[in-house]
Motif scaffolding. Structure first.
Motif, PDB file in Angstrom:
ATOM      1  N   ALA A  76       4.321   5.020   6.631  1.00  0.00           N
ATOM      2  CA  ALA A  76       3.707   4.516   5.400  1.00  0.00           C
ATOM      3  C   ALA A  76       2.752   3.372   5.706  1.00  0.00           C
ATOM      4  CB  ALA A  76       4.781   4.078   4.404  1.00  0.00           C
ATOM      5  N   LEU A  77       3.147   2.471   6.582  1.00  0.00           N
ATOM      6  CA  LEU A  77       2.268   1.357   6.947  1.00  0.00           C
ATOM      7  C   LEU A  77       1.051   1.826   7.731  1.00  0.00           C
ATOM      8  CD1 LEU A  77       4.820  -1.429   7.842  1.00  0.00           C
ATOM      9  CD2 LEU A  77       2.987  -1.604   6.170  1.00  0.00           C
ATOM     10  N   ALA A  78       1.257   2.697   8.698  1.00  0.00           N
ATOM     11  CA  ALA A  78       0.137   3.170   9.519  1.00  0.00           C
ATOM     12  C   ALA A  78      -0.848   3.995   8.694  1.00  0.00           C
ATOM     13  CB  ALA A  78       0.655   3.986  10.698  1.00  0.00           C
ATOM     14  N   SER A  79      -0.345   4.861   7.836  1.00  0.00           N
ATOM     15  CA  SER A  79      -1.248   5.688   7.024  1.00  0.00           C
ATOM     16  C   SER A  79      -1.968   4.851   5.973  1.00  0.00           C
ATOM     17  CB  SER A  79      -0.493   6.837   6.367  1.00  0.00           C
ATOM     18  OG  SER A  79       0.446   6.357   5.436  1.00  0.00           O
ATOM     19  N   TYR A  80      -1.303   3.804   5.453  1.00  0.00           N
ATOM     20  CA  TYR A  80      -1.981   2.914   4.509  1.00  0.00           C
ATOM     21  C   TYR A  80      -3.141   2.201   5.192  1.00  0.00           C
ATOM     22  CZ  TYR A  80      -3.056  -1.113   1.680  1.00  0.00           C
ATOM     23  OH  TYR A  80      -3.728  -2.084   0.974  1.00  0.00           O
ATOM     24  N   GLN A  81      -2.920   1.716   6.407  1.00  0.00           N
ATOM     25  CA  GLN A  81      -3.997   1.037   7.128  1.00  0.00           C
ATOM     26  C   GLN A  81      -5.168   1.976   7.380  1.00  0.00           C
ATOM     27  OE1 GLN A  81      -4.301  -2.156   7.821  1.00  0.00           O
ATOM     28  NE2 GLN A  81      -2.340  -2.587   6.870  1.00  0.00           N
ATOM     29  N   LYS A  82      -4.877   3.231   7.732  1.00  0.00           N
ATOM     30  CA  LYS A  82      -5.950   4.203   7.958  1.00  0.00           C
ATOM     31  C   LYS A  82      -6.706   4.479   6.666  1.00  0.00           C
ATOM     32  CE  LYS A  82      -7.050   8.663   9.980  1.00  0.00           C
ATOM     33  NZ  LYS A  82      -8.344   8.195  10.390  1.00  0.00           N
TER      34      LYS A  82
END
Length: 181
Positions: A76-82
């Motif tokens: 969730a954090l990595a995809s939000y940053q992307k």
């Protein structure tokens, strides 16, 4: 889906107009996914690990659900940053290798915090509750002090900051543009 289909049809100007609308909507959906994941999976993961520690019994289903919760938090954090970087035309998008590195970084950071919380909660239940509430209050106050601008009204912004304060218990992410050191 509508915006994605519309960006593929029509003229060049319509393509870019619908494309950017789609990208902004995707960033908003990623933020909602981030909030939902941390409000559901993070407390569940701490509770699961605390039960495993107290009972000294790990079943395969418990291990798989705990691992799935941890992966969903990091993803969730990595995809939000992307999604956030893709929605900004003044920043370069993040490549897939960077997303994998961010995923690993968030995975290990959240794993360390969650394991620490579970160990502490299994020994000091009351003190753990006090610590979490105090941590949440401090993080919420700090976020309100940063003066974020995600919502229309001030009260909606405070509620948003309170929810982000819950996320900050488990992991940090940037909620304000600019230098955050």
């Amino acid at each position: 889906m509508y915006l994605g289909i519309r960006s593929r049809q029509g003229s060049k100007s319509e393509h870019w107009q619908y494309y950017w609308k789609m990208v902004y909507e995707f960033a908003d959906v990623s933020m909602l996914h981030l909030l939902a994941t941390f409000l559901e999976s993070a407390p569940q993961l701490v509770l699961q690990l605390c039960i495993i520690i107290q009972t000294h019994n790990l079943q395969a289903v418990q291990g798989m659900t705990a691992a799935a919760s941890l992966v969903s938090l990091a993803w969730a954090l990595a995809s939000y940053q992307k999604a956030l970087r893709e929605s900004r035309d003044d920043k370069k998008p993040i490549g897939y290798l960077a997303v994998i590195i961010q995923f690993c970084w968030h995975f290990f950071t959240i794993a360390a915090r969650v394991i620490t919380f579970a160990l502490f909660a299994s020994v000091f239940q009351l003190y753990f509750g006090i610590f979490i509430v105090l941590h949440w209050c401090i993080m919420t106050f700090w976020i309100v002090h940063c003066e974020t601008d995600f919502c229309i009204s001030k009260w909606e912004e405070i509620v948003f900051d309170m929810v982000v304060g819950i996320i900050y218990i488990f992991s940090w992410f940037n909620v304000k543009e600019g230098c955050t050191r």
